[in-house]
Write a protein that holds these residues in place. Structure first.
Motif, PDB file in Angstrom:
ATOM      1  N   ASP A  42       0.857  -1.176   0.000  1.00 51.45           N
ATOM      2  CA  ASP A  42       0.000   0.000   0.000  1.00 51.45           C
ATOM      3  C   ASP A  42       0.893   1.224   0.000  1.00 51.45           C
ATOM      4  O   ASP A  42       1.961   1.220   0.607  1.00 51.45           O
ATOM      5  CB  ASP A  42      -0.888   0.029   1.243  1.00 51.45           C
ATOM      6  N   MET A  43       0.451   2.268  -0.666  1.00 50.72           N
ATOM      7  CA  MET A  43       1.209   3.521  -0.674  1.00 50.72           C
ATOM      8  C   MET A  43       1.108   4.142   0.718  1.00 50.72           C
ATOM      9  O   MET A  43       0.044   4.572   1.128  1.00 50.72           O
ATOM     10  CB  MET A  43       0.637   4.497  -1.710  1.00 50.72           C
ATOM     11  N   LYS A  44       2.200   4.174   1.408  1.00 52.85           N
ATOM     12  CA  LYS A  44       2.224   4.817   2.721  1.00 52.85           C
ATOM     13  C   LYS A  44       2.482   6.304   2.512  1.00 52.85           C
ATOM     14  O   LYS A  44       3.197   6.695   1.598  1.00 52.85           O
ATOM     15  CB  LYS A  44       3.295   4.186   3.594  1.00 52.85           C
ATOM     16  N   SER A  45       1.879   7.125   3.361  1.00 56.72           N
ATOM     17  CA  SER A  45       2.011   8.567   3.145  1.00 56.72           C
ATOM     18  C   SER A  45       1.946   9.334   4.453  1.00 56.72           C
ATOM     19  O   SER A  45       1.480   8.836   5.469  1.00 56.72           O
ATOM     20  CB  SER A  45       0.913   9.061   2.201  1.00 56.72           C
ATOM     21  N   ASP A  46       2.442  10.549   4.386  1.00 53.38           N
ATOM     22  CA  ASP A  46       2.350  11.518   5.477  1.00 53.38           C
ATOM     23  C   ASP A  46       1.714  12.775   4.894  1.00 53.38           C
ATOM     24  O   ASP A  46       2.097  13.210   3.808  1.00 53.38           O
ATOM     25  CB  ASP A  46       3.734  11.872   6.025  1.00 53.38           C
ATOM     26  N   ASP A  91       3.655  13.466   1.428  1.00 52.75           N
ATOM     27  CA  ASP A  91       4.784  12.612   1.050  1.00 52.75           C
ATOM     28  C   ASP A  91       4.224  11.214   0.844  1.00 52.75           C
ATOM     29  O   ASP A  91       3.583  10.661   1.741  1.00 52.75           O
ATOM     30  CB  ASP A  91       5.858  12.571   2.141  1.00 52.75           C
ATOM     31  N   VAL A  92       4.465  10.641  -0.342  1.00 52.65           N
ATOM     32  CA  VAL A  92       3.939   9.321  -0.684  1.00 52.65           C
ATOM     33  C   VAL A  92       5.094   8.416  -1.072  1.00 52.65           C
ATOM     34  O   VAL A  92       5.928   8.790  -1.897  1.00 52.65           O
ATOM     35  CB  VAL A  92       2.941   9.417  -1.871  1.00 52.65           C
ATOM     36  N   GLU A  93       5.141   7.223  -0.494  1.00 60.93           N
ATOM     37  CA  GLU A  93       6.176   6.252  -0.854  1.00 60.93           C
ATOM     38  C   GLU A  93       5.815   5.587  -2.177  1.00 60.93           C
ATOM     39  O   GLU A  93       4.732   5.028  -2.322  1.00 60.93           O
ATOM     40  CB  GLU A  93       6.294   5.161   0.216  1.00 60.93           C
ATOM     41  N   VAL A  94       6.734   5.691  -3.145  1.00 62.40           N
ATOM     42  CA  VAL A  94       6.590   5.008  -4.438  1.00 62.40           C
ATOM     43  C   VAL A  94       7.932   4.379  -4.817  1.00 62.40           C
ATOM     44  O   VAL A  94       8.510   4.693  -5.851  1.00 62.40           O
ATOM     45  CB  VAL A  94       6.065   5.956  -5.550  1.00 62.40           C
ATOM     46  N   PRO A  95       8.432   3.454  -3.982  1.00 63.08           N
ATOM     47  CA  PRO A  95       9.758   2.882  -4.240  1.00 63.08           C
ATOM     48  C   PRO A  95       9.782   2.067  -5.525  1.00 63.08           C
ATOM     49  O   PRO A  95       8.832   1.356  -5.852  1.00 63.08           O
ATOM     50  CB  PRO A  95       9.998   1.983  -3.027  1.00 63.08           C
TER      51      PRO A  95
END
Length: 133
Positions: free
Chosen positions: A27-31, A42-46
């Motif tokens: 899941d896209m983790k975000s702040d 801020d969204v994680e898209v590694p």
């Protein structure tokens, strides 16, 4: 009936090997932060590059989608015996309300997408004379 311990060890190793190659749901983790004049997400898209990530604004929602397809270069790099990274697609939406769409920007750095969302300038109502009935 007694179970053969030698076979159970091999069964456990097979299960461990199978578990290692199970696909992982991501899941896209975000702040989300409120800053002085707006918001930042801020969204994680590694593993995605900027050509594979799209940010859309529609009806008060920011939607981040990322899509990655691996090309088949098996001949160049050898024959795959197991391949899971052939395709991945992620999407997540955030309700942001009324923002200044013309000033939204996004940057991708080290697998983190940072979206800056300035608040819409809402003009303070100017004075108004009220008619008395």
């Amino acid at each position: 009936m007694k179970k053969n311990n030698a076979l159970s060890i091999f069964d456990e190793m097979d299960n461990l090997f199978d578990d290692f190659f199970k696909p992982v749901k991501y899941d896209m983790k975000s702040d989300v932060r409120e800053v002085e004049n707006g918001y930042e997400i801020d969204v994680e898209v590694p593993g995605f590059n900027k050509n594979e990530v799209v940010v859309d604004y529609n009806d008060g929602y920011i939607t981040v989608s990322a899509k990655h397809e691996t090309n088949n270069e098996q001949k160049k790099h050898g024959k795959y015996i197991h391949q899971e990274r052939t395709y991945s697609s992620l999407e997540r939406s955030y309700y942001v309300g009324d923002i200044d769409k013309s000033k939204v920007n996004a940057k991708l750095n080290d697998g983190i997408l940072t979206i800056s969302l300035p608040k819409a300038c809402i003009e303070a109502p100017k004075g108004k004379t009220i008619m008395i009935e």
